[in-house]
Every structure is written in structure tokens, then in C-alpha cells.
Scaffold this active site. Structure first.
Site, mmCIF file in Angstrom:
data_model
loop_
_atom_site.group_PDB
_atom_site.id
_atom_site.type_symbol
_atom_site.label_atom_id
_atom_site.label_comp_id
_atom_site.label_asym_id
_atom_site.label_seq_id
_atom_site.Cartn_x
_atom_site.Cartn_y
_atom_site.Cartn_z
ATOM 1 N N ASP A 78 9.404 2.994 2.018
ATOM 2 C CA ASP A 78 8.206 3.772 2.305
ATOM 3 C C ASP A 78 7.908 3.634 3.799
ATOM 4 O O ASP A 78 7.326 2.654 4.243
ATOM 5 C CB ASP A 78 7.021 3.275 1.469
ATOM 6 C CG ASP A 78 5.739 4.080 1.757
ATOM 7 O OD1 ASP A 78 5.726 4.851 2.734
ATOM 8 O OD2 ASP A 78 4.757 3.920 1.007
ATOM 9 N N LYS A 107 2.577 11.206 7.197
ATOM 10 C CA LYS A 107 1.797 10.979 8.408
ATOM 11 C C LYS A 107 2.373 11.661 9.660
ATOM 12 O O LYS A 107 2.217 12.863 9.816
ATOM 13 C CB LYS A 107 1.580 9.479 8.605
ATOM 14 C CG LYS A 107 0.718 8.894 7.481
ATOM 15 C CD LYS A 107 0.112 7.541 7.773
ATOM 16 C CE LYS A 107 -0.923 7.200 6.716
ATOM 17 N NZ LYS A 107 -0.590 6.093 5.860
ATOM 18 N N PHE A 156 0.856 -1.187 0.000
ATOM 19 C CA PHE A 156 0.000 0.000 0.000
ATOM 20 C C PHE A 156 0.891 1.235 0.000
ATOM 21 O O PHE A 156 1.659 1.452 0.936
ATOM 22 C CB PHE A 156 -0.954 0.057 1.205
ATOM 23 C CG PHE A 156 -1.821 1.299 1.145
ATOM 24 C CD1 PHE A 156 -2.989 1.312 0.401
ATOM 25 C CD2 PHE A 156 -1.419 2.478 1.765
ATOM 26 C CE1 PHE A 156 -3.760 2.477 0.289
ATOM 27 C CE2 PHE A 156 -2.183 3.644 1.659
ATOM 28 C CZ PHE A 156 -3.360 3.630 0.915
HETATM 29 C C1 LIG Z 1 -0.805 6.164 4.344
HETATM 30 C C2 LIG Z 1 0.294 5.638 3.503
HETATM 31 C C3 LIG Z 1 0.630 6.230 2.261
HETATM 32 C C4 LIG Z 1 -0.196 7.354 1.639
HETATM 33 O O1 LIG Z 1 -0.247 8.485 2.415
HETATM 34 P P1 LIG Z 1 -1.407 9.590 2.134
HETATM 35 O O2 LIG Z 1 -1.012 10.740 2.994
HETATM 36 O O3 LIG Z 1 -2.707 8.954 2.546
HETATM 37 O O4 LIG Z 1 -1.378 9.897 0.696
HETATM 38 C C5 LIG Z 1 1.720 5.752 1.580
HETATM 39 N N1 LIG Z 1 2.436 4.725 2.055
HETATM 40 C C6 LIG Z 1 2.134 4.106 3.223
HETATM 41 C C7 LIG Z 1 2.990 2.994 3.698
HETATM 42 C C8 LIG Z 1 1.048 4.532 3.986
HETATM 43 O O5 LIG Z 1 0.740 3.916 5.111
#
Ligand SMILES: *Cc1c(COP(=O)(O)O)cnc(C)c1O
Length: 426
Positions: free
Chosen positions: A233, A274, A146
Site C-alpha cells: 500500500d 493520493k 492504516f
Molecule cells: C490515505 C491512505 C489510504 C486511504 O486513501 P483515501 O483516498 O483516503 O481513501 C490508504 N492507505 C494509505 C497508506 C493511506 O495513507
């Protein structure tokens, strides 16, 4: 109805249903206040927040230091765009680069934008530094990943709900099984056009899948061998969530040098979002060293709001809170306690089969199939008992409270969770 009228929970839900696109299926609870580990609904009921806005609110709701930095900057200067310099962006860039030990940072707003930025950076590097022929670069991603919701990102998702009927899709991505070192090795050895390998150190949305202890270390070594960028990520796993500053850690100043078995890997490209703002404001970033980041030149990439003064002030405050309040250390200690306590319960449980995770990013697996509604019903009961969590995938419930929690609060939460599970034992 005027915006200042007080609404009941039902009214708020009805309004969203009628006027908002139905792109989410929220748990029926309507919140209007948050402080630290707690949130309150419009009727005044208090809850423990065990989602933390998908790990954005690691520093706790409405942290006074973060809110203070935000309001002060909001009264002074909010946005200049990058057409001009401002007096705070550089300070933030220096602070964040030193904090995470990279030469440079590229500031963006949302996680998905930062992922897009990393992918563009990787491709450009591949053409200009690695020497891959034009339009031939490929990036390896993991199954069940994701990384966000843009057209390119959903192109390499294997979640049909996220992907179906949004084509045509972006080319240039190859999927490999997560936590499968041999499959990755095979791909890298058979394909000379690989520019990067992107992975989540723990797959959060997929259900908090923790890979084998040496997976990230070995994957990074493979990337080095094949001159491929290792892109981490850490939008969800970063900023102390997993008991270290970063789940990949690198040579960061993490307090838990003794947490054995945890990978110590320095990504070539680090993606954050985040909790970079403590949930106060959309702030994301990509970090890399000069050999990679130097391919970005004026005009090649940008964002009107990326690196705006408020985001710079907020992110610096949010990162200071992580250090000042030793949140990585706290997440590490409380995470061990949480899993130990839940494991005691699971021994004799028929409804809950497993708890897994690192630090305060955990999940339990419910004894039901993916399409079953037991996990959802457990979350409704948890809500009634004063704790908010949500299923990730059908039968998996993620538990990710703010990291400012105390041991006493955590134990109270464990008892709410186990008492609730008892209602569902067969
Ligand atoms: C939440 C998330 C995203 C996307 O972030 P948004 O601010 O919702 O666009 C990308 N990668 C990971 C691992 C995430 O948990």
C-alpha cells in the site's frame, strides 16, 4: 448566505460545525488558495503546507501542468463510464503500466477503494490460481496499519476510534506485528490458507514508522517462498514522497540508485492513490502483472468513475511532473538535509526527542504522552508562525511538504520549526 459571499475564517468554521458531520477535527485555519509549497487563508496570511493533504499534493498546489490537463479534458469529455471506450483511458493505462513496470493497471478513485480492489484481487487469485478452498483465504495485515475507512478495511484496524461500533466486521484477516520478520515467518509456515500479505512500506498514519532496512526484502522473499501475494500500500509513500518513485522501488526508474539501505522490492500488487493526481482529483489504482490481474473479468469489479477521462488526463500529467521536475531526487536530498538540521536541534532539546522518516515523509516525536496536548499546541504555534502541520497520533507531528520545495525554502521552514519548538522548551 450565498456561495459567492466572502466568509471570514470564523464564519467558515461555524458553517462546517453546524452543517457538516463532525468526522474530522481540523486545525483552526481556513484556506482559500494554494500555489506550489504555499497556501493562503481567507484573511490573506501565507503558510508553508507541511502536510500536503496527507501526501496527495506532492507536485505542489495547483501545478499549472496538472490543472491545464484537467481543464482541457474537462472541456472535452468528463465521463463515459466503462460501458463504452474512450480515447484517453488506454493511453493512461499504457503510460502508467510502463511507468511503474507492471503489465496492467486497474483504475479506481480513492485510496480505500484501491485497497478494497487489491484485497478482492488477492482473494480471487487465491481461489482461482493458488487453489485455496472456497471462503478459506486469509490475508495478513500489520498491526497499527492504516489502509482507509471502508467497513472491510476498518475490520482489521486496531485503532479503536476507527473501529468501535462499526461491526460486524469482515473476516479473513490476521494481524502481525509490523517490522517483525520472524512473526510473519511463523504465520506463513503454520497456515496454508494465506493468500496475501499487505503492508505500508512506511507506516504513515501510525506516526511515520520506518521498518528495518531489510524487512520488506525479507518479507517479499517469504511471500515468494509460500506463494503468497506481497501487496504494497503505497498510497502515502508512493510517487516520490520517500525520495524514490516508490518506497518499495522494485525496478522502477528511480534516480537515487545510491541511496543505500533502501529496500528494492517489487510488490506483486501495488496500490497507489493520493499524489497519483497531484491532489487535483481523486485518482487511485492497483497495478499487477497478468498472472494476477487476469482473474479480473467483466462484471467482477468496477466503478462508475474509475478511469474516467479527467482522471486519466490528470494522472498522466501528475506523473510527468514527477519525472520532469525530478521530485524523487529532490525529496531524497531535502529529506537528508531536513533530518540533519532537526537532529542538530534535538541534541539539546527537552521537548523534541526524535526525528525519523525517509525523503520528505518525516515526523518528530514530542516529549509528552499520547493523550497530551503539547503536539497540538505546537501545531497551533507553527500555524501562527506560518507553517501548517498536524499531529498524527497524540505526540507525533508529521512533516510532509510538497516535493517542489527549494533548499532555501526548506531551511526557512526548519528555522520556523525550531524557533517554534523553542517556545515549548521546559
Ligand atoms: C490515505 C491512505 C489510504 C486511504 O486513501 P483515501 O483516498 O483516503 O481513501 C490508504 N492507505 C494509505 C497508506 C493511506 O495513507
Amino acid at each position: 448566505m450565498s456561495v459567492i459571499d466572502k466568509v471570514s475564517s470564523q464564519q467558515a468554521i461555524d458553517l462546517e460545525n453546524k452543517y457538516g458531520a463532525h468526522n474530522y477535527h481540523p486545525l483552526p485555519v481556513v484556506l482559500n488558495r494554494g500555489e506550489g509549497v504555499h497556501v493562503w487563508d481567507v484573511e490573506g496570511k501565507q503558510y508553508y503546507d507541511f502536510l500536503s493533504a496527507y501526501s496527495a499534493v506532492n507536485q505542489g498546489h495547483c501545478h499549472p501542468k496538472i490543472v491545464g490537463a484537467m481543464t482541457k479534458q474537462a472541456e472535452t469529455l468528463t465521463l463515459t463510464s466503462r460501458a463504452f471506450y474512450n480515447d484517453i483511458l488506454g493511453k493512461y493505462e499504457e503510460y502508467a503500466a510502463n511507468y511503474f513496470k507492471f503489465d496492467k493497471i486497474l483504475p479506481m478513485n480513492t485510496g480505500a477503494e484501491a485497497v478494497e480492489t487489491a484485497l478482492k484481487l488477492c482473494r480471487k487469485w487465491a481461489y482461482e490460481k493458488k487453489g485455496i478452498a472456497e471462503n478459506e483465504a486469509e490475508i495478513i495485515v500489520c498491526e497499527n496499519n492504516f489502509h482507509g475507512r471502508t467497513t472491510t478495511i476498518i475490520s482489521f484496524s486496531n485503532d479503536p476510534v476507527a473501529r468501535d461500533n462499526f461491526g460486524p466486521y469482515t473476516n479473513g484477516f490476521i494481524k502481525v506485528a509490523y517490522d517483525d520478520y520472524e512473526a510473519l515467518e511463523k504465520l506463513l509456515e503454520s497456515n496454508k490458507n494465506i493468500a496475501g500479505f499487505m503492508a505500508e512500506p512506511i507506516q504513515g498514519e501510525a506516526g511515520v514508522y520506518v521498518p528495518s532496512d531489510d524487512y520488506l526484502i525479507k518479507a517479499k522473499a517469504l511471500c515468494e517462498k509460500h506463494n503468497v501475494l506481497f501487496i504494497a500500500d503505497e498510497v502515502q509513500t508512493g510517487i516520490a514522497r520517500t525520495g524514490r518513485l516508490l518506497a518499495t522501488c522494485g525496478n522502477c526508474s528511480c534516480p537515487n540508485k545510491d541511496c543505500s539501505g533502501t529496500p528494492d522490492v517489487k510488490p506483486d500488487v501495488l496500490i497507489l492513490g493520493k499524489a497519483l493526481s497531484g491532489g487535483a482529483y481523486p485518482v487511485s489504482a492497483v497495478l499487477a502483472n497478468d498472472d494476477v490481474m487476469s482473474v479480473i473479468q467483466p462484471g467482477t469489479h468496477g466503478s462508475t468513475f474509475g478511469g474516467n477521462p479527467i482522471s486519466a488526463a490528470v494522472a498522466m500529467a501528475a506523473l510527468e511532473v514527477v519525472k520532469d521536475e525530478k521530485l524523487a531526487e529532490n525529496a531524497f536530498v531535502l529529506g537528508e538535509l531536513f533530518r540533519a538540521e532537526l537532529n542538530k536541534y534535538i541534541e539539546t532539546s527537552t521537548i523534541c526527542k526524535l526525528v525519523r522518516g525517509k525523503g520528505l515523509l518525516n515526523a518528530i516525536v514530542i516529549n509528552d504522552d499520547e493523550e497530551g496536548d503539547t503536539a497540538w499546541n505546537i501545531c497551533l504555534s507553527l500555524r501562527d508562525n506560518g507553517l501548517l502541520a498536524k499531529p498524527t497520533h497524540g505526540n507525533i507531528i508529521r512533516f510532509a511538504p510538497p516535493l517542489v520545495m527549494t533548499e532555501k525554502q526548506l531551511l526557512e521552514c526548519v528555522s520556523i520549526i525550531t524557533e517554534t519548538l523553542k517556545e515549548f522548551e521546559i
